[in-house]
Motif scaffolding. Sequence first.
Motif, PDB file in Angstrom:
ATOM      1  N   GLY A  87       0.822  -1.207   0.000  1.00 29.52           N
ATOM      2  CA  GLY A  87       0.000   0.000   0.000  1.00 29.52           C
ATOM      3  C   GLY A  87       0.855   1.256   0.000  1.00 29.52           C
ATOM      4  O   GLY A  87       0.577   2.215  -0.729  1.00 29.52           O
ATOM      5  N   ALA A  88       1.922   1.242   0.807  1.00 32.01           N
ATOM      6  CA  ALA A  88       2.824   2.395   0.878  1.00 32.01           C
ATOM      7  C   ALA A  88       3.570   2.589  -0.438  1.00 32.01           C
ATOM      8  O   ALA A  88       3.773   3.727  -0.895  1.00 32.01           O
ATOM      9  CB  ALA A  88       3.809   2.202   2.031  1.00 32.01           C
ATOM     10  N   LEU A  89       3.986   1.493  -1.077  1.00 32.68           N
ATOM     11  CA  LEU A  89       4.690   1.601  -2.354  1.00 32.68           C
ATOM     12  C   LEU A  89       3.781   2.176  -3.433  1.00 32.68           C
ATOM     13  O   LEU A  89       4.219   2.984  -4.260  1.00 32.68           O
ATOM     14  CB  LEU A  89       5.212   0.222  -2.783  1.00 32.68           C
ATOM     15  CG  LEU A  89       6.402  -0.327  -1.997  1.00 32.68           C
ATOM     16  CD1 LEU A  89       6.753  -1.725  -2.464  1.00 32.68           C
ATOM     17  CD2 LEU A  89       7.620   0.593  -2.130  1.00 32.68           C
ATOM     18  N   TRP A  90       2.518   1.770  -3.430  1.00 32.61           N
ATOM     19  CA  TRP A  90       1.589   2.340  -4.408  1.00 32.61           C
ATOM     20  C   TRP A  90       1.387   3.829  -4.153  1.00 32.61           C
ATOM     21  O   TRP A  90       1.336   4.633  -5.083  1.00 32.61           O
ATOM     22  CB  TRP A  90       0.252   1.615  -4.379  1.00 32.61           C
ATOM     23  CG  TRP A  90      -0.743   2.242  -5.318  1.00 32.61           C
ATOM     24  CD1 TRP A  90      -1.675   3.178  -5.030  1.00 32.61           C
ATOM     25  CD2 TRP A  90      -0.842   1.990  -6.722  1.00 32.61           C
ATOM     26  NE1 TRP A  90      -2.378   3.533  -6.151  1.00 32.61           N
ATOM     27  CE2 TRP A  90      -1.879   2.828  -7.212  1.00 32.61           C
ATOM     28  CE3 TRP A  90      -0.181   1.145  -7.607  1.00 32.61           C
ATOM     29  CZ2 TRP A  90      -2.265   2.822  -8.543  1.00 32.61           C
ATOM     30  CZ3 TRP A  90      -0.558   1.155  -8.938  1.00 32.61           C
ATOM     31  CH2 TRP A  90      -1.580   1.983  -9.396  1.00 32.61           C
ATOM     32  N   SER A  91       1.264   4.180  -2.877  1.00 33.24           N
ATOM     33  CA  SER A  91       1.076   5.585  -2.527  1.00 33.24           C
ATOM     34  C   SER A  91       2.229   6.442  -3.028  1.00 33.24           C
ATOM     35  O   SER A  91       2.046   7.592  -3.444  1.00 33.24           O
ATOM     36  CB  SER A  91       0.926   5.727  -1.010  1.00 33.24           C
ATOM     37  OG  SER A  91       0.828   7.079  -0.628  1.00 33.24           O
ATOM     38  N   ARG A  92       3.436   5.866  -3.006  1.00 32.72           N
ATOM     39  CA  ARG A  92       4.637   6.619  -3.382  1.00 32.72           C
ATOM     40  C   ARG A  92       4.930   6.541  -4.883  1.00 32.72           C
ATOM     41  O   ARG A  92       5.292   7.545  -5.496  1.00 32.72           O
ATOM     42  CB  ARG A  92       5.839   6.086  -2.597  1.00 32.72           C
ATOM     43  CG  ARG A  92       7.171   6.734  -2.947  1.00 32.72           C
ATOM     44  CD  ARG A  92       7.202   8.209  -2.544  1.00 32.72           C
ATOM     45  NE  ARG A  92       8.487   8.814  -2.840  1.00 32.72           N
ATOM     46  CZ  ARG A  92       8.824   9.315  -4.023  1.00 32.72           C
ATOM     47  NH1 ARG A  92       7.949   9.271  -5.019  1.00 32.72           N
ATOM     48  NH2 ARG A  92      10.004   9.851  -4.209  1.00 32.72           N
ATOM     49  N   PHE A  93       4.769   5.365  -5.471  1.00 31.97           N
ATOM     50  CA  PHE A  93       5.220   5.178  -6.846  1.00 31.97           C
ATOM     51  C   PHE A  93       4.103   4.831  -7.833  1.00 31.97           C
ATOM     52  O   PHE A  93       4.334   4.829  -9.050  1.00 31.97           O
ATOM     53  CB  PHE A  93       6.270   4.058  -6.912  1.00 31.97           C
ATOM     54  CG  PHE A  93       7.480   4.317  -6.059  1.00 31.97           C
ATOM     55  CD1 PHE A  93       8.430   5.248  -6.431  1.00 31.97           C
ATOM     56  CD2 PHE A  93       7.664   3.616  -4.868  1.00 31.97           C
ATOM     57  CE1 PHE A  93       9.548   5.485  -5.649  1.00 31.97           C
ATOM     58  CE2 PHE A  93       8.775   3.843  -4.072  1.00 31.97           C
ATOM     59  CZ  PHE A  93       9.717   4.786  -4.462  1.00 31.97           C
ATOM     60  N   ARG A 104       0.868   4.732 -10.339  1.00 32.46           N
ATOM     61  CA  ARG A 104       0.349   5.648 -11.347  1.00 32.46           C
ATOM     62  C   ARG A 104      -1.067   5.223 -11.727  1.00 32.46           C
ATOM     63  O   ARG A 104      -1.295   4.063 -12.105  1.00 32.46           O
ATOM     64  CB  ARG A 104       1.236   5.628 -12.604  1.00 32.46           C
ATOM     65  CG  ARG A 104       2.666   6.067 -12.363  1.00 32.46           C
ATOM     66  CD  ARG A 104       2.748   7.573 -12.085  1.00 32.46           C
ATOM     67  NE  ARG A 104       4.128   8.018 -11.890  1.00 32.46           N
ATOM     68  CZ  ARG A 104       4.752   8.031 -10.728  1.00 32.46           C
ATOM     69  NH1 ARG A 104       4.102   7.620  -9.633  1.00 32.46           N
ATOM     70  NH2 ARG A 104       5.988   8.454 -10.621  1.00 32.46           N
ATOM     71  N   PRO A 105      -2.039   6.134 -11.654  1.00 32.89           N
ATOM     72  CA  PRO A 105      -3.409   5.790 -12.046  1.00 32.89           C
ATOM     73  C   PRO A 105      -3.503   5.278 -13.482  1.00 32.89           C
ATOM     74  O   PRO A 105      -4.414   4.508 -13.811  1.00 32.89           O
ATOM     75  CB  PRO A 105      -4.158   7.114 -11.885  1.00 32.89           C
ATOM     76  CG  PRO A 105      -3.356   7.879 -10.879  1.00 32.89           C
ATOM     77  CD  PRO A 105      -1.931   7.507 -11.135  1.00 32.89           C
ATOM     78  N   SER A 106      -2.575   5.682 -14.335  1.00 32.74           N
ATOM     79  CA  SER A 106      -2.619   5.249 -15.737  1.00 32.74           C
ATOM     80  C   SER A 106      -2.368   3.750 -15.887  1.00 32.74           C
ATOM     81  O   SER A 106      -2.659   3.176 -16.946  1.00 32.74           O
ATOM     82  CB  SER A 106      -1.581   6.025 -16.557  1.00 32.74           C
ATOM     83  OG  SER A 106      -0.268   5.821 -16.043  1.00 32.74           O
ATOM     84  N   TRP A 107      -1.819   3.111 -14.860  1.00 26.83           N
ATOM     85  CA  TRP A 107      -1.587   1.671 -14.926  1.00 26.83           C
ATOM     86  C   TRP A 107      -2.878   0.873 -14.756  1.00 26.83           C
ATOM     87  O   TRP A 107      -2.927  -0.316 -15.051  1.00 26.83           O
ATOM     88  CB  TRP A 107      -0.599   1.232 -13.836  1.00 26.83           C
ATOM     89  CG  TRP A 107       0.772   1.807 -13.999  1.00 26.83           C
ATOM     90  CD1 TRP A 107       1.308   2.370 -15.119  1.00 26.83           C
ATOM     91  CD2 TRP A 107       1.787   1.890 -12.997  1.00 26.83           C
ATOM     92  NE1 TRP A 107       2.595   2.803 -14.875  1.00 26.83           N
ATOM     93  CE2 TRP A 107       2.920   2.514 -13.580  1.00 26.83           C
ATOM     94  CE3 TRP A 107       1.862   1.500 -11.658  1.00 26.83           C
ATOM     95  CZ2 TRP A 107       4.093   2.753 -12.870  1.00 26.83           C
ATOM     96  CZ3 TRP A 107       3.034   1.731 -10.954  1.00 26.83           C
ATOM     97  CH2 TRP A 107       4.143   2.352 -11.554  1.00 26.83           C
ATOM     98  N   VAL A 108      -3.918   1.508 -14.235  1.00 21.60           N
ATOM     99  CA  VAL A 108      -5.178   0.828 -13.955  1.00 21.60           C
ATOM    100  C   VAL A 108      -6.186   1.185 -15.039  1.00 21.60           C
ATOM    101  O   VAL A 108      -6.374   2.361 -15.358  1.00 21.60           O
ATOM    102  CB  VAL A 108      -5.732   1.239 -12.573  1.00 21.60           C
ATOM    103  CG1 VAL A 108      -7.045   0.515 -12.282  1.00 21.60           C
ATOM    104  CG2 VAL A 108      -4.699   0.948 -11.486  1.00 21.60           C
ATOM    105  N   ILE A 109      -6.830   0.187 -15.607  1.00 17.06           N
ATOM    106  CA  ILE A 109      -7.822   0.444 -16.654  1.00 17.06           C
ATOM    107  C   ILE A 109      -8.991   1.224 -16.067  1.00 17.06           C
ATOM    108  O   ILE A 109      -9.283   1.160 -14.879  1.00 17.06           O
ATOM    109  CB  ILE A 109      -8.329  -0.866 -17.294  1.00 17.06           C
ATOM    110  CG1 ILE A 109      -8.916  -1.806 -16.229  1.00 17.06           C
ATOM    111  CG2 ILE A 109      -7.232  -1.544 -18.064  1.00 17.06           C
ATOM    112  CD1 ILE A 109      -9.479  -3.084 -16.794  1.00 17.06           C
ATOM    113  N   ALA A 110      -9.664   1.974 -16.925  1.00 18.69           N
ATOM    114  CA  ALA A 110     -10.703   2.893 -16.456  1.00 18.69           C
ATOM    115  C   ALA A 110     -11.870   2.180 -15.811  1.00 18.69           C
ATOM    116  O   ALA A 110     -12.502   2.684 -14.900  1.00 18.69           O
ATOM    117  CB  ALA A 110     -11.208   3.749 -17.620  1.00 18.69           C
TER     118      ALA A 110
END
Length: 320
Positions: free
Chosen positions: A157-163, A165-171
Amino acid sequence: MSSTHIFVGVVLLAIVAQTPLARFVREFPRLQTAATVFASVFIQATPFLVLGVAVSGSIAAFVSPSVLRRVLPGNQVAAIGIGGLAGMALPGCECGAVPVARRLFDHGAGAAALSFLLSVPAINPVVLVATAVAFPGEPGMVAARFAGSLATALVMGALWSRFGRPSWVIAKGRGHGHHETAGSSRREVFSEAARHDLLQAGSFLVLGAAAAAALHVLVPATVYDHLAGHLVLSIVVLAVLAVVLALCSEADAFVAASMSALPLLPRLVFLVVGPAVDVKLFTMQAGTFGRAFAVRFAPTTFVVAVVCGTVAGLIFVGAR
């Protein structure tokens, strides 16, 4: 013909053919040993599997992602912590956690969603009790599994918060969830979720019990002796095995317990890695969040889970 009909048909066929099957198995000592191991793992794990399915169905029917989003605080660090600890209060299966996490992503709580996604199948009470039953006299295994799995969830969770990118997740997710159907009553949602989870988790339990039996009779004792003498190698091998087997988290402890020739530490890593990343979860995550997300999330989770599981194991059970 549905998967339920196939399952019932296989069970009825096994009941009808039990006498000739038993006679055939008794003629081959190694096959008899394998059958004993298979039955032991399957029978021990089944009550916890059924309990986990019932809890998962209840969560599907009565707890919505919008409720979870409302209880998350605005502070990112606190949200990650609550998302991870929610796995204790809202236990469920891996397949149920994926669509819930997707909804949290849609509400802008990506970091908390990932900590929730990883903690739900790993630190819920059913899994911890199953681990205690599978490893009697080893309370350190329960504590280590809890600590290693929770640490994995929080770190990711902390790594996602820091690194992240919303663009990695499909809409928009492509519907791997089974919890909701338009117009369905809570009873119907519960029944469908429980049926789906029981058939899916049950199939992986059968595969896991079969794998445990095969490991007992097909792998020479010298292989276990070699792995037992090389702790790092045994950790890596069991971590990869956890990814490939894709066991249900309510049953994996009994498969790990059956590998009694190996030290506790690599078996603990097996239990931490399995619920966090495996081939089944990778497929679901790729379909729900997108391939760009899955190809980054899965390898990172694997490394984090191995490290957290190893550290927790060294603290609670030692290098044994």
